[in-house]
Motif scaffolding. Structure first.
Motif, PDB file in Angstrom:
ATOM      1  N   LEU A 263      54.956 -81.520  16.603  1.00  0.00           N
ATOM      2  CA  LEU A 263      55.385 -80.833  15.362  1.00  0.00           C
ATOM      3  C   LEU A 263      54.977 -79.470  15.472  1.00  0.00           C
ATOM      4  N   SER A 264      53.499 -79.164  15.820  1.00  0.00           N
ATOM      5  CA  SER A 264      53.122 -77.857  15.622  1.00  0.00           C
ATOM      6  C   SER A 264      53.627 -77.085  17.014  1.00  0.00           C
ATOM      7  N   MET A 265      53.408 -77.617  18.245  1.00  0.00           N
ATOM      8  CA  MET A 265      54.138 -76.871  19.387  1.00  0.00           C
ATOM      9  C   MET A 265      55.560 -76.472  19.304  1.00  0.00           C
ATOM     10  N   ARG A 266      56.256 -77.273  18.822  1.00  0.00           N
ATOM     11  CA  ARG A 266      57.797 -77.171  18.829  1.00  0.00           C
ATOM     12  C   ARG A 266      58.326 -76.428  17.644  1.00  0.00           C
ATOM     13  N   LEU A 267      57.264 -76.289  16.674  1.00  0.00           N
ATOM     14  CA  LEU A 267      57.874 -75.436  15.436  1.00  0.00           C
ATOM     15  C   LEU A 267      57.443 -74.140  15.372  1.00  0.00           C
ATOM     16  N   LEU A 268      56.273 -74.230  16.156  1.00  0.00           N
ATOM     17  CA  LEU A 268      55.565 -72.657  16.031  1.00  0.00           C
ATOM     18  C   LEU A 268      55.404 -71.839  17.345  1.00  0.00           C
ATOM     19  N   THR A 269      56.197 -72.381  18.263  1.00  0.00           N
ATOM     20  CA  THR A 269      56.149 -71.487  19.515  1.00  0.00           C
ATOM     21  C   THR A 269      57.847 -71.462  19.891  1.00  0.00           C
ATOM     22  N   ASP A 270      57.816 -70.475  20.864  1.00  0.00           N
ATOM     23  CA  ASP A 270      59.205 -69.915  21.086  1.00  0.00           C
ATOM     24  C   ASP A 270      59.650 -70.907  22.208  1.00  0.00           C
ATOM     25  N   GLU A 271      58.833 -71.621  22.851  1.00  0.00           N
ATOM     26  CA  GLU A 271      59.101 -72.300  24.030  1.00  0.00           C
ATOM     27  C   GLU A 271      60.641 -73.374  23.913  1.00  0.00           C
ATOM     28  N   TYR A 272      60.580 -73.914  22.884  1.00  0.00           N
ATOM     29  CA  TYR A 272      61.674 -74.953  22.540  1.00  0.00           C
ATOM     30  C   TYR A 272      62.914 -74.104  21.714  1.00  0.00           C
ATOM     31  N   GLY A 273      62.915 -72.790  21.337  1.00  0.00           N
ATOM     32  CA  GLY A 273      63.852 -72.225  20.505  1.00  0.00           C
ATOM     33  C   GLY A 273      63.812 -72.625  19.181  1.00  0.00           C
ATOM     34  N   THR A 274      62.772 -73.127  18.716  1.00  0.00           N
ATOM     35  CA  THR A 274      62.620 -73.784  17.235  1.00  0.00           C
ATOM     36  C   THR A 274      61.492 -73.091  16.555  1.00  0.00           C
ATOM     37  N   ASN A 275      61.218 -71.757  16.788  1.00  0.00           N
ATOM     38  CA  ASN A 275      60.018 -71.308  16.217  1.00  0.00           C
ATOM     39  C   ASN A 275      60.410 -70.787  14.838  1.00  0.00           C
ATOM     40  N   VAL A 276      59.773 -71.519  13.785  1.00  0.00           N
ATOM     41  CA  VAL A 276      60.419 -71.346  12.443  1.00  0.00           C
ATOM     42  C   VAL A 276      59.433 -69.966  11.973  1.00  0.00           C
ATOM     43  N   LEU A 277      58.473 -69.518  12.638  1.00  0.00           N
ATOM     44  CA  LEU A 277      57.906 -68.177  12.161  1.00  0.00           C
ATOM     45  C   LEU A 277      58.816 -67.146  12.663  1.00  0.00           C
ATOM     46  N   SER A 278      59.726 -67.241  13.573  1.00  0.00           N
ATOM     47  CA  SER A 278      60.572 -66.055  13.917  1.00  0.00           C
ATOM     48  C   SER A 278      61.673 -66.066  13.152  1.00  0.00           C
ATOM     49  N   GLY A 279      61.759 -66.583  11.996  1.00  0.00           N
ATOM     50  CA  GLY A 279      63.048 -66.673  11.047  1.00  0.00           C
ATOM     51  C   GLY A 279      63.733 -67.725  10.762  1.00  0.00           C
ATOM     52  N   GLU A 280      63.903 -68.611  11.617  1.00  0.00           N
ATOM     53  CA  GLU A 280      64.433 -69.714  11.224  1.00  0.00           C
ATOM     54  C   GLU A 280      63.796 -70.683  10.251  1.00  0.00           C
ATOM     55  N   SER A 281      64.493 -71.279   9.509  1.00  0.00           N
ATOM     56  CA  SER A 281      63.767 -71.963   8.403  1.00  0.00           C
ATOM     57  C   SER A 281      63.400 -73.318   8.821  1.00  0.00           C
ATOM     58  N   GLY A 282      63.743 -73.858   9.820  1.00  0.00           N
ATOM     59  CA  GLY A 282      63.702 -75.267  10.247  1.00  0.00           C
ATOM     60  C   GLY A 282      64.007 -76.364   9.558  1.00  0.00           C
ATOM     61  N   VAL A 283      64.956 -76.086   8.452  1.00  0.00           N
ATOM     62  CA  VAL A 283      65.339 -77.091   7.428  1.00  0.00           C
ATOM     63  C   VAL A 283      66.193 -78.083   8.176  1.00  0.00           C
ATOM     64  N   ASP A 284      67.140 -77.422   9.242  1.00  0.00           N
ATOM     65  CA  ASP A 284      68.114 -78.380   9.908  1.00  0.00           C
ATOM     66  C   ASP A 284      67.445 -79.146  11.135  1.00  0.00           C
ATOM     67  N   LEU A 285      66.306 -78.999  11.458  1.00  0.00           N
ATOM     68  CA  LEU A 285      65.645 -79.506  12.376  1.00  0.00           C
ATOM     69  C   LEU A 285      65.297 -80.947  12.091  1.00  0.00           C
ATOM     70  N   THR A 286      65.443 -81.977  12.999  1.00  0.00           N
ATOM     71  CA  THR A 286      65.333 -83.341  12.991  1.00  0.00           C
ATOM     72  C   THR A 286      64.286 -83.745  13.808  1.00  0.00           C
ATOM     73  N   ALA A 287      63.834 -84.946  13.730  1.00  0.00           N
ATOM     74  CA  ALA A 287      62.936 -85.747  14.549  1.00  0.00           C
ATOM     75  C   ALA A 287      63.550 -85.612  15.976  1.00  0.00           C
ATOM     76  N   GLY A 288      64.940 -85.765  16.183  1.00  0.00           N
ATOM     77  CA  GLY A 288      65.372 -85.865  17.445  1.00  0.00           C
ATOM     78  C   GLY A 288      65.305 -84.562  18.309  1.00  0.00           C
ATOM     79  N   ASP A 289      65.183 -83.402  17.359  1.00  0.00           N
ATOM     80  CA  ASP A 289      65.082 -82.228  17.801  1.00  0.00           C
ATOM     81  C   ASP A 289      63.701 -81.845  18.366  1.00  0.00           C
ATOM     82  N   VAL A 290      62.437 -82.369  17.890  1.00  0.00           N
ATOM     83  CA  VAL A 290      61.288 -82.200  18.066  1.00  0.00           C
ATOM     84  C   VAL A 290      60.630 -83.227  18.756  1.00  0.00           C
ATOM     85  N   MET A 291      61.282 -84.586  19.024  1.00  0.00           N
ATOM     86  CA  MET A 291      60.425 -85.695  19.615  1.00  0.00           C
ATOM     87  C   MET A 291      60.175 -85.356  21.215  1.00  0.00           C
TER      88      MET A 291
END
Length: 164
Positions: free
Chosen positions: A61-89
């Motif tokens: 959760l922390s690595m995939r939501l807070l870094t740019d490596e996976y394109g899911t960085n919620v700190l860069s403006g994405e809300s992350g609301v649409d992300l699922t377990a399938g996206d970060v597992m």
């Protein structure tokens, strides 16, 4: 000393936690995080149709939501609301059979660099074992061995010609 306590012969199923927390791949990351908080666990097994498809750890959760490596960085403006377990597992996680011996588990955990392993029988999740569980168990095993050695040392000392 009882062979039952020997870590060499100890089966994974004997020390695995039976209370596995799971979610489906379409569970939102917010729900995943809340589930992990509510259940006080550091991981959830992701299952679809009763089959393991992945695992989400607190680190995922922390690595995939807070870094740019996976394109899911919620700190860069994405809300992350649409992300699922399938996206970060982590897909296709290491699993182990309940009848496997602990040394085999340790070897596979080391090779895969993982700290949590679902335990399966006939493809179904029956438990989970964590590195923390292993450390606690092995510490207990070490204490048991130390107590046995101390007892034997007392006998040896008492029967030693130097002590008579």
């Amino acid at each position: 000393m009882s062979n039952e306590r020997s870590v060499v012969d100890l089966r994974v199923g004997r020390i695995a936690r039976k209370d596995v927390v799971s979610v489906t791949s379409d569970t939102t990351v917010s729900e995943v995080a809340q589930t992990m908080t509510d259940e006080n666990v550091g991981d959830v097994v992701v299952t679809d149709d009763d089959e393991i498809v992945g695992i989400v750890t607190d680190r995922d959760l922390s690595m995939r939501l807070l870094t740019d490596e996976y394109g899911t960085n919620v700190l860069s403006g994405e809300s992350g609301v649409d992300l699922t377990a399938g996206d970060v597992m982590s897909e296709d996680p290491l699993t182990i059979e309940s009848q496997a011996r602990v040394p085999r588990l340790l070897h596979h955990m080391n090779q895969a660099s993982v700290r949590r392993v679902p335990v399966v029988d006939d493809g179904k999740v029956v438990g989970i074992i964590t590195f923390d569980d292993l450390v606690v168990h092995l510490a207990g095993e070490s204490a048991h061995v130390a107590a046995q050695l101390e007892s034997l040392a007392d006998v040896v000392h008492a029967e030693s010609p130097a002590s008579n």
